[in-house]
Design a protein around this motif. Structure first.
Motif, PDB file in Angstrom:
ATOM      1  N   PRO A 193       0.821  -1.229  -0.097  1.00 20.69           N
ATOM      2  CA  PRO A 193       0.120   0.052   0.024  1.00 20.69           C
ATOM      3  C   PRO A 193       0.853   1.190   0.048  1.00 20.69           C
ATOM      4  CG  PRO A 193       0.003  -0.898   2.385  1.00 20.69           C
ATOM      5  CD  PRO A 193       0.854  -1.915   1.245  1.00 20.69           C
ATOM      6  N   SER A 194       0.288   2.261  -0.537  1.00 22.48           N
ATOM      7  CA  SER A 194       0.919   3.690  -0.452  1.00 22.48           C
ATOM      8  C   SER A 194      -0.110   4.553  -0.538  1.00 22.48           C
ATOM      9  CB  SER A 194       1.821   3.917  -1.717  1.00 22.48           C
ATOM     10  OG  SER A 194       1.117   3.609  -2.896  1.00 22.48           O
ATOM     11  N   ALA A 195       0.175   6.009  -0.138  1.00 22.66           N
ATOM     12  CA  ALA A 195      -0.700   7.048  -0.136  1.00 22.66           C
ATOM     13  C   ALA A 195      -1.168   7.427  -1.456  1.00 22.66           C
ATOM     14  CB  ALA A 195       0.021   8.097   0.698  1.00 22.66           C
ATOM     15  N   HIS A 196      -2.492   7.624  -1.683  1.00 22.65           N
ATOM     16  CA  HIS A 196      -2.828   7.857  -3.101  1.00 22.65           C
ATOM     17  C   HIS A 196      -2.732   6.944  -4.214  1.00 22.65           C
ATOM     18  CE1 HIS A 196      -4.243  11.388  -1.296  1.00 22.65           C
ATOM     19  NE2 HIS A 196      -3.589  12.734  -2.008  1.00 22.65           N
ATOM     20  N   PRO A 212      10.656  10.540  -7.037  1.00 19.55           N
ATOM     21  CA  PRO A 212      10.288  11.626  -6.722  1.00 19.55           C
ATOM     22  C   PRO A 212       9.079  12.173  -7.174  1.00 19.55           C
ATOM     23  CG  PRO A 212      12.509  11.865  -8.148  1.00 19.55           C
ATOM     24  CD  PRO A 212      12.144  10.544  -7.726  1.00 19.55           C
ATOM     25  N   ALA A 213       8.887  11.686  -8.482  1.00 23.21           N
ATOM     26  CA  ALA A 213       7.645  12.005  -9.325  1.00 23.21           C
ATOM     27  C   ALA A 213       6.503  11.350  -8.897  1.00 23.21           C
ATOM     28  CB  ALA A 213       7.739  11.550 -10.637  1.00 23.21           C
ATOM     29  N   ARG A 214       6.678  10.312  -7.764  1.00 21.50           N
ATOM     30  CA  ARG A 214       5.571   9.938  -6.945  1.00 21.50           C
ATOM     31  C   ARG A 214       5.511   9.919  -5.612  1.00 21.50           C
ATOM     32  NH1 ARG A 214       3.054   5.856  -9.781  1.00 21.50           N
ATOM     33  NH2 ARG A 214       3.539   5.792 -12.132  1.00 21.50           N
ATOM     34  N   SER A 215       6.082  11.166  -4.904  1.00 22.10           N
ATOM     35  CA  SER A 215       5.827  11.666  -3.948  1.00 22.10           C
ATOM     36  C   SER A 215       4.847  12.547  -3.813  1.00 22.10           C
ATOM     37  CB  SER A 215       7.228  12.280  -3.255  1.00 22.10           C
ATOM     38  OG  SER A 215       7.686  13.311  -4.176  1.00 22.10           O
ATOM     39  N   LEU A 216       4.395  13.185  -2.645  1.00 20.20           N
ATOM     40  CA  LEU A 216       3.187  13.896  -2.272  1.00 20.20           C
ATOM     41  C   LEU A 216       4.080  15.194  -1.594  1.00 20.20           C
ATOM     42  CD1 LEU A 216       0.598  11.453  -1.467  1.00 20.20           C
ATOM     43  CD2 LEU A 216       0.890  12.558  -3.818  1.00 20.20           C
ATOM     44  N   PRO A 217       4.772  16.006  -1.969  1.00 21.43           N
ATOM     45  CA  PRO A 217       5.162  16.990  -1.396  1.00 21.43           C
ATOM     46  C   PRO A 217       4.230  18.011  -0.462  1.00 21.43           C
ATOM     47  CG  PRO A 217       5.797  17.677  -3.581  1.00 21.43           C
ATOM     48  CD  PRO A 217       4.961  16.338  -3.414  1.00 21.43           C
ATOM     49  N   ASP A 218       3.024  18.121  -1.243  1.00 27.12           N
ATOM     50  CA  ASP A 218       1.892  19.252  -0.396  1.00 27.12           C
ATOM     51  C   ASP A 218       1.207  18.472   0.366  1.00 27.12           C
ATOM     52  OD1 ASP A 218       2.484  21.648  -2.081  1.00 27.12           O
ATOM     53  OD2 ASP A 218       1.860  20.346  -3.823  1.00 27.12           O
ATOM     54  N   SER A 219       0.656  16.983   0.094  1.00 24.96           N
ATOM     55  CA  SER A 219      -0.053  16.615   0.913  1.00 24.96           C
ATOM     56  C   SER A 219       0.769  15.907   2.080  1.00 24.96           C
ATOM     57  CB  SER A 219      -0.943  15.469   0.330  1.00 24.96           C
ATOM     58  OG  SER A 219      -1.578  15.727  -0.829  1.00 24.96           O
ATOM     59  N   ASP A 220       2.030  15.374   1.982  1.00 27.63           N
ATOM     60  CA  ASP A 220       2.887  14.810   2.838  1.00 27.63           C
ATOM     61  C   ASP A 220       4.347  15.517   3.039  1.00 27.63           C
ATOM     62  OD1 ASP A 220       3.762  12.611   4.393  1.00 27.63           O
ATOM     63  OD2 ASP A 220       4.451  11.557   2.624  1.00 27.63           O
ATOM     64  N   PRO A 221       4.287  16.720   3.479  1.00 26.98           N
ATOM     65  CA  PRO A 221       5.186  17.481   3.492  1.00 26.98           C
ATOM     66  C   PRO A 221       6.553  17.024   4.307  1.00 26.98           C
ATOM     67  CG  PRO A 221       3.803  18.595   4.506  1.00 26.98           C
ATOM     68  CD  PRO A 221       3.131  17.456   4.043  1.00 26.98           C
ATOM     69  N   THR A 222       6.147  16.020   5.352  1.00 28.67           N
ATOM     70  CA  THR A 222       7.275  15.454   6.212  1.00 28.67           C
ATOM     71  C   THR A 222       7.606  14.313   5.426  1.00 28.67           C
ATOM     72  OG1 THR A 222       5.394  14.441   7.550  1.00 28.67           O
ATOM     73  CG2 THR A 222       6.142  16.523   8.101  1.00 28.67           C
ATOM     74  N   GLN A 266      -5.896  12.505   6.599  1.00 29.19           N
ATOM     75  CA  GLN A 266      -6.089  13.842   6.750  1.00 29.19           C
ATOM     76  C   GLN A 266      -6.266  14.359   8.167  1.00 29.19           C
ATOM     77  OE1 GLN A 266      -8.312  11.543   5.462  1.00 29.19           O
ATOM     78  NE2 GLN A 266     -10.348  12.131   4.949  1.00 29.19           N
ATOM     79  N   LEU A 267      -6.527  13.237   9.063  1.00 28.08           N
ATOM     80  CA  LEU A 267      -7.017  13.595  10.389  1.00 28.08           C
ATOM     81  C   LEU A 267      -5.380  13.812  11.178  1.00 28.08           C
ATOM     82  CD1 LEU A 267      -9.352  10.803  11.529  1.00 28.08           C
ATOM     83  CD2 LEU A 267      -9.847  13.320  11.777  1.00 28.08           C
ATOM     84  N   ILE A 268      -4.481  13.690  10.552  1.00 26.37           N
ATOM     85  CA  ILE A 268      -3.022  13.512  11.008  1.00 26.37           C
ATOM     86  C   ILE A 268      -2.424  14.712  10.210  1.00 26.37           C
ATOM     87  CG2 ILE A 268      -0.808  12.667  11.308  1.00 26.37           C
ATOM     88  CD1 ILE A 268      -1.684   9.848  11.257  1.00 26.37           C
ATOM     89  N   ASP A 269      -2.827  15.003   8.866  1.00 26.82           N
ATOM     90  CA  ASP A 269      -2.000  16.226   8.156  1.00 26.82           C
ATOM     91  C   ASP A 269      -2.926  17.366   8.428  1.00 26.82           C
ATOM     92  OD1 ASP A 269      -0.968  14.121   6.722  1.00 26.82           O
ATOM     93  OD2 ASP A 269      -2.472  13.843   5.491  1.00 26.82           O
TER      94      ASP A 269
END
Length: 299
Positions: A18-21, A41-51, A259-262
């Motif tokens: 599993p992975s986010a989105h 890096p093209a499969r990261s979520l810099p805005d949704s998952d900044p940390t 989203q409850l953590i973000d």
């Protein structure tokens, strides 16, 4: 055939992690006697998952999946920092199988009411906290509104949605209409609303979408929270996958509610509620309808 070649031949199964989105951010690199797990890096979520929390959890889940696959193939492999997969003296000790990996499901639709049994919680071990679904109804609405009203986050979500079968990546990655348990009307509405963002944002889209999800937790059910026990999020991702596979063996599906953590407004309240640092939060139960199998690259 070397152990690296055998595991490479089973990469499609490993990609069931599993992975986010459903971004599938892992990038395995195969060497003579070692596999390194990099990040695309093209499969990261810099805005949704900044940390990078969800990213690293996903990498950990991929590592654990590889180890389960290698054990069933009879390969002596272990994980090392990097993360890397390297030769070991013995096979990885795990109760799980490739069948468990294939059977795991995320279900975002309605669940049958009822809390999970105490015996199931005991099976999961420490570091997991139970929260009744109804206790999080208000916070989920706040977190959903934050998600849809934060432009960069909403646009990033839009870019990973595949809401019509004609989408060129419908059978490869991302979140499909079927995976999100959306009706045809709901999928068309969400697609149109996000395409017209930020105009629809000014017209009240975030409040409308948040309101549509208010009923998600309005039943007597279970939300589980995985707590951090150190700073090793790769290890936590491995633990998260084992948790989800254990739940699947009990006939239970999960639905991530990151989203409850973000959301800054709800993250602190959740941490206070569970008495620790949440790493993952997800609804658990028996889905009323069989969830669809999510798409995977190479699958």
């Amino acid at each position: 055939m070397s152990w690296v070649e055998q595991l490479r031949a089973s990469e499609a199964i490993c990609r069931r992690a599993p992975s986010a989105h459903n971004t599938q951010p892992w990038r395995p690199e195969y060497h003579a006697d070692e596999i390194t797990i990099g990040v695309d890096p093209a499969r990261s979520l810099p805005d949704s998952d900044p940390t990078g929390r969800d990213l690293t959890l996903g990498i950990g889940a991929f590592v654990e999946t590889c180890l389960i696959v290698s054990a069933e193939l009879g390969l002596a492999v272990t994980a090392a920092p990097g993360p890397r997969l390297i030769p070991a003296a013995n096979r990885y000790p795990t109760p799980f199988t490739i069948a468990d990996i294939e059977a795991r499901r995320v279900a975002r639709g309605p669940y049958t009411p009822g809390y999970i049994d105490a015996a199931v919680l005991a099976d999961l071990g420490p570091g997991i906290v139970h929260v009744p679904t109804r206790d999080l109804v208000s916070d989920l609405a706040v977190a959903d509104r934050w998600l849809f009203s934060t432009p960069a986050v909403a646009v990033e979500l839009r870019d990973w949605l595949r809401l019509r079968p004609r989408h060129p990546r419908y059978h490869l990655d991302g979140l499909t209409d079927r995976a999100l348990a959306l009706s045809g009307y709901e999928a068309r509405f969400l697609s149109a609303a996000l395409r017209a963002y930020p105009v629809t944002r000014r017209l009240g889209l975030p409040a409308l979408l948040a309101a549509s999800g208010r009923g998600l937790l309005r039943y007597d059910g279970t939300v589980l929270v995985l707590l951090a026990d150190d700073d090793d999020h790769v290890a936590a991702g491995r633990r998260l996958l084992r948790t989800w596979l254990t739940l699947a063996r009990h006939g239970l599906a999960v639905h991530p509610l990151s989203q409850l953590i973000d959301c800054p407004a709800t993250a602190g309240r959740l941490a206070e509620r569970v008495g620790g640092q949440p790493l993952a939060v997800f609804r658990v139960g028996r889905p009323r309808a069989e969830p669809v199998r999510s798409a995977r690259l190479g699958g």
